[in-house]
Design a protein around this motif. Structure first.
Motif, PDB file in Angstrom:
ATOM      1  N   PHE A 191       0.921  -0.886  -0.203  1.00  0.00           N
ATOM      2  CA  PHE A 191       0.143  -0.234   0.358  1.00  0.00           C
ATOM      3  C   PHE A 191       1.323   1.339  -0.176  1.00  0.00           C
ATOM      4  O   PHE A 191       2.247   1.055   0.680  1.00  0.00           O
ATOM      5  N   PRO A 192       0.619   2.753  -0.254  1.00  0.00           N
ATOM      6  CA  PRO A 192       1.138   3.977  -0.478  1.00  0.00           C
ATOM      7  C   PRO A 192       1.329   3.908   0.970  1.00  0.00           C
ATOM      8  O   PRO A 192       0.366   4.382   1.517  1.00  0.00           O
ATOM      9  N   THR A 193       2.414   4.806   1.044  1.00  0.00           N
ATOM     10  CA  THR A 193       2.573   5.431   2.445  1.00  0.00           C
ATOM     11  C   THR A 193       3.596   6.844   1.957  1.00  0.00           C
ATOM     12  O   THR A 193       4.105   6.812   0.998  1.00  0.00           O
ATOM     13  N   GLU A 194       3.590   7.725   3.076  1.00  0.00           N
ATOM     14  CA  GLU A 194       3.910   8.891   2.454  1.00  0.00           C
ATOM     15  C   GLU A 194       3.504   9.688   1.531  1.00  0.00           C
ATOM     16  O   GLU A 194       4.305  10.054   0.121  1.00  0.00           O
ATOM     17  N   VAL A 195       2.171   9.945   1.236  1.00  0.00           N
ATOM     18  CA  VAL A 195       1.526  10.071  -0.299  1.00  0.00           C
ATOM     19  C   VAL A 195       0.455  10.839   0.298  1.00  0.00           C
ATOM     20  O   VAL A 195       0.507  10.784   1.027  1.00  0.00           O
ATOM     21  N   PRO A 196       0.054  12.019  -0.597  1.00  0.00           N
ATOM     22  CA  PRO A 196      -1.411  12.754  -0.455  1.00  0.00           C
ATOM     23  C   PRO A 196      -2.648  11.971  -0.504  1.00  0.00           C
ATOM     24  O   PRO A 196      -2.709  10.668  -0.867  1.00  0.00           O
ATOM     25  N   ILE A 197      -3.471  12.838   0.174  1.00  0.00           N
ATOM     26  CA  ILE A 197      -4.795  12.092   0.410  1.00  0.00           C
ATOM     27  C   ILE A 197      -6.324  12.662  -0.650  1.00  0.00           C
ATOM     28  O   ILE A 197      -5.630  13.608  -0.364  1.00  0.00           O
ATOM     29  N   THR A 198      -6.748  11.886  -0.510  1.00  0.00           N
ATOM     30  CA  THR A 198      -8.058  12.482  -1.314  1.00  0.00           C
ATOM     31  C   THR A 198      -9.702  12.376  -0.875  1.00  0.00           C
ATOM     32  O   THR A 198      -9.374  11.733   0.167  1.00  0.00           O
ATOM     33  N   SER A 199      -9.948  13.310  -0.927  1.00  0.00           N
ATOM     34  CA  SER A 199     -11.317  13.640  -0.931  1.00  0.00           C
ATOM     35  C   SER A 199     -11.819  13.690  -1.952  1.00  0.00           C
ATOM     36  O   SER A 199     -11.620  14.213  -2.681  1.00  0.00           O
ATOM     37  N   THR A 200     -13.596  13.697  -1.171  1.00  0.00           N
ATOM     38  CA  THR A 200     -14.514  14.144  -2.765  1.00  0.00           C
ATOM     39  C   THR A 200     -15.612  15.191  -2.310  1.00  0.00           C
ATOM     40  O   THR A 200     -16.623  15.162  -2.582  1.00  0.00           O
ATOM     41  N   GLU A 201     -15.067  15.411  -0.666  1.00  0.00           N
ATOM     42  CA  GLU A 201     -15.736  16.188   0.083  1.00  0.00           C
ATOM     43  C   GLU A 201     -16.158  18.237  -0.911  1.00  0.00           C
ATOM     44  O   GLU A 201     -15.757  17.779  -2.249  1.00  0.00           O
ATOM     45  N   ASP A 202     -17.499  18.366  -1.588  1.00  0.00           N
ATOM     46  CA  ASP A 202     -17.522  19.682  -1.612  1.00  0.00           C
ATOM     47  C   ASP A 202     -16.784  20.696  -2.012  1.00  0.00           C
ATOM     48  O   ASP A 202     -16.053  20.848  -2.997  1.00  0.00           O
ATOM     49  N   PHE A 203     -15.973  21.016  -0.835  1.00  0.00           N
ATOM     50  CA  PHE A 203     -15.028  22.222  -0.813  1.00  0.00           C
ATOM     51  C   PHE A 203     -13.766  21.026  -1.348  1.00  0.00           C
ATOM     52  O   PHE A 203     -13.351  22.738  -1.890  1.00  0.00           O
ATOM     53  N   ILE A 204     -13.296  20.516  -1.887  1.00  0.00           N
ATOM     54  CA  ILE A 204     -12.021  19.610  -2.095  1.00  0.00           C
ATOM     55  C   ILE A 204     -12.649  19.959  -4.067  1.00  0.00           C
ATOM     56  O   ILE A 204     -11.732  20.261  -4.823  1.00  0.00           O
ATOM     57  N   ARG A 205     -13.573  19.394  -4.097  1.00  0.00           N
ATOM     58  CA  ARG A 205     -13.934  19.507  -5.268  1.00  0.00           C
ATOM     59  C   ARG A 205     -14.203  20.199  -6.117  1.00  0.00           C
ATOM     60  O   ARG A 205     -13.765  20.783  -7.251  1.00  0.00           O
ATOM     61  N   ASP A 206     -15.172  21.691  -5.741  1.00  0.00           N
ATOM     62  CA  ASP A 206     -15.362  22.852  -6.296  1.00  0.00           C
ATOM     63  C   ASP A 206     -14.057  23.813  -6.062  1.00  0.00           C
ATOM     64  O   ASP A 206     -13.873  24.711  -6.542  1.00  0.00           O
ATOM     65  N   GLY A 207     -12.694  22.967  -5.567  1.00  0.00           N
ATOM     66  CA  GLY A 207     -11.471  24.085  -5.503  1.00  0.00           C
ATOM     67  C   GLY A 207     -11.331  25.122  -4.462  1.00  0.00           C
ATOM     68  O   GLY A 207     -10.642  25.782  -4.684  1.00  0.00           O
ATOM     69  N   ARG A 208     -12.580  24.945  -3.584  1.00  0.00           N
ATOM     70  CA  ARG A 208     -12.216  26.632  -2.957  1.00  0.00           C
ATOM     71  C   ARG A 208     -11.263  26.529  -1.869  1.00  0.00           C
ATOM     72  O   ARG A 208     -10.978  27.304  -1.449  1.00  0.00           O
ATOM     73  N   LEU A 209     -10.706  25.743  -1.451  1.00  0.00           N
ATOM     74  CA  LEU A 209      -9.083  25.268  -0.574  1.00  0.00           C
ATOM     75  C   LEU A 209      -8.609  25.154  -1.325  1.00  0.00           C
ATOM     76  O   LEU A 209      -7.189  25.188  -0.598  1.00  0.00           O
ATOM     77  N   LYS A 210      -8.435  25.203  -2.608  1.00  0.00           N
ATOM     78  CA  LYS A 210      -7.106  24.704  -3.445  1.00  0.00           C
ATOM     79  C   LYS A 210      -5.854  25.598  -3.577  1.00  0.00           C
ATOM     80  O   LYS A 210      -5.841  27.271  -3.418  1.00  0.00           O
ATOM     81  N   GLY A 211      -4.864  25.400  -2.894  1.00  0.00           N
ATOM     82  CA  GLY A 211      -3.674  25.914  -2.507  1.00  0.00           C
ATOM     83  C   GLY A 211      -3.375  26.072  -1.198  1.00  0.00           C
ATOM     84  O   GLY A 211      -2.545  27.260  -1.359  1.00  0.00           O
TER      85      GLY A 211
END
Length: 417
Positions: A191-211
């Protein structure tokens, strides 16, 4: 015929070939790339985080994937041995934060050259761009390897140092696990370790907090009962697919483990934006700001406490009227603000792929390897070292320490036969 074959010219393979060849043994190092030490050259952002100077207990604490196994190899060769090995050959190291050791020159190539010089001095044969198809065994022991062109190279000792499956462009594509299985070894789930984590929360999908980058927050992976399984207080960043940055990378393996434990893809994580402040302290600070600026909008007051985008998100997420002034801020809204800042909970659904990970979790089952020698308990003369094993740690010089220590011990043990 050779005494010892080392398959894989990465971090642990270089060290294994060196220590195996110390006593005049005839050693061949087989590498499928055109160059040796590909992962070594990119470690520490190209500066080569060669080891970590923390005490054993701290190092093992930073290797949550079976770090205790290393107590055995450490009795022969440890982090201080690595430092001495490099420095006694003309490359001075410096200590940075959290015990991380780098060459003073900040050049990974200087560390690689230490190994290349030693291999040359010890007359190690190096075969580049050469692919091992299978390992050969007979009568309970190693007999050699077969290359993809049918050539057979014979030896009574074989050290597998082919890495895991992360960063495949360095040559780590899981070959060693296939070799180990063919010799009867069990491979624990990768399994992957030391790797970015994924999420399908609306605020992630609409990029509101991106960056949006956050310094020194406490990020937790939550159990089914809502209690933290692990918490890392470091920097993190929101991305277009989820979260990344040091805190997220360190939490990633626990996302995988909680998914297994909870038997579901979606699990909860929590951010404490002010880990060094108690709720009551934060409440007092907010009350003071509200009193000092009674006619200022809530939105602008919050912006004086945090980054603008986070303040705007907090207001929207909690359904608070950001244009209202402090006179009109309800008590329950105050509680929502503090609750959010001390424990914003969101769901994640996994991590990026093992190929995008810095480190592979899982590998050759350690119950089948003798820690003091790194020799297989199943096949005489077969050794494993480095990331092919079921050992994985955080970034910060811990994985490279494991690779160098196990590589040295495997080479040393094979060379003493």
């Amino acid at each position: 015929m050779y005494d010892i074959i080392v398959v894989g010219g990465g971090v642990s393979g270089l060290m294994a070939a060196y220590s195996a060849s110390k006593n005049g043994k005839k050693v061949i190092l087989i590498e499928k790339n055109k160059k040796l030490g590909q992962k070594l050259l990119i470690s520490g952002g190209g500066r080569c985080n060669v080891t970590n100077r923390l005490p054993y207990e701290e190092i093992i604490k930073h290797i949550p994937g079976n770090g205790k196994f290393l107590y055995g190899p450490f009795s022969t060769f440890d982090n201080e041995s690595i430092i001495d090995f490099v420095e006694s050959r003309g490359v001075t190291l410096k200590e940075e934060d959290h015990g991380r050791m780098f060459p003073v020159s900040n050049k990974a190539a200087d560390v690689l050259n230490v190994f290349l010089t030693e291999l040359d001095k010890n007359c190690v044969t190096i075969r580049y761009s050469t692919i091992v198809e299978e390992i050969l065994t007979g009568d309970g022991g190693v007999t050699g390897v077969k290359l993809d062109d049918g050539e057979i190279i014979q030896a009574g000792n074989l050290i597998v140092t082919t890495g895991g499956r992360s960063v495949p462009n360095t040559g780590s594509t899981g070959d060693g696990h296939r070799f180990a299985r063919s010799a009867g070894h069990d491979i624990t789930e990768l399994f992957p370790t030391e790797v970015p984590i994924t999420s399908t929360e609306d605020f992630i999908r609409d990029g509101r907090l991106k960056g949006l980058s956050l310094a020194n927050v406490a990020l937790s992976v939550l159990r089914k009962n809502g209690k933290p399984r692990i918490t890392h207080q470091m920097d993190m960043i929101f991305t277009h697919f989820g979260i990344s940055g040091p805190a997220a990378l360190r939490c990633s393996q626990f996302v995988y483990k909680e998914q297994k434990s909870q038997k579901r893809p979606e699990i909860s994580m929590m951010v404490d934006f002010y880990p060094d402040k108690k709720k009551t302290t934060l409440q007092e600070e907010l009350d003071t700001l509200l009193k000092e600026s009674p006619h200022k909008s809530i939105k602008n007051i919050l912006k004086s406490m945090m980054q603008d985008r986070l303040a705007e998100f907090l207001i929207d997420y909690n359904g608070i009227d950001g244009e209202a002034n402090s006179h009109h801020l309800k008590n329950e809204d105050k509680q929502k603000i503090i609750g959010f800042l001390k424990g914003f909970i969101f769901t994640v659904d996994g991590t990026q792929s093992i190929e995008k990970a810095f480190v592979t979790g899982g590998g050759v089952n350690l119950k089948e390897v003798t820690p003091q020698t790194m020799e297989s308990r199943l096949v005489d003369g077969l050794y494993f070292a480095g990331e092919v094993l079921d050992i994985h740690g955080y970034t910060g010089g811990y994985n490279i320490t494991s690779a160098l220590v196990t590589g040295y011990v495997a080479g040393h043990s094979a060379g003493m036969k």
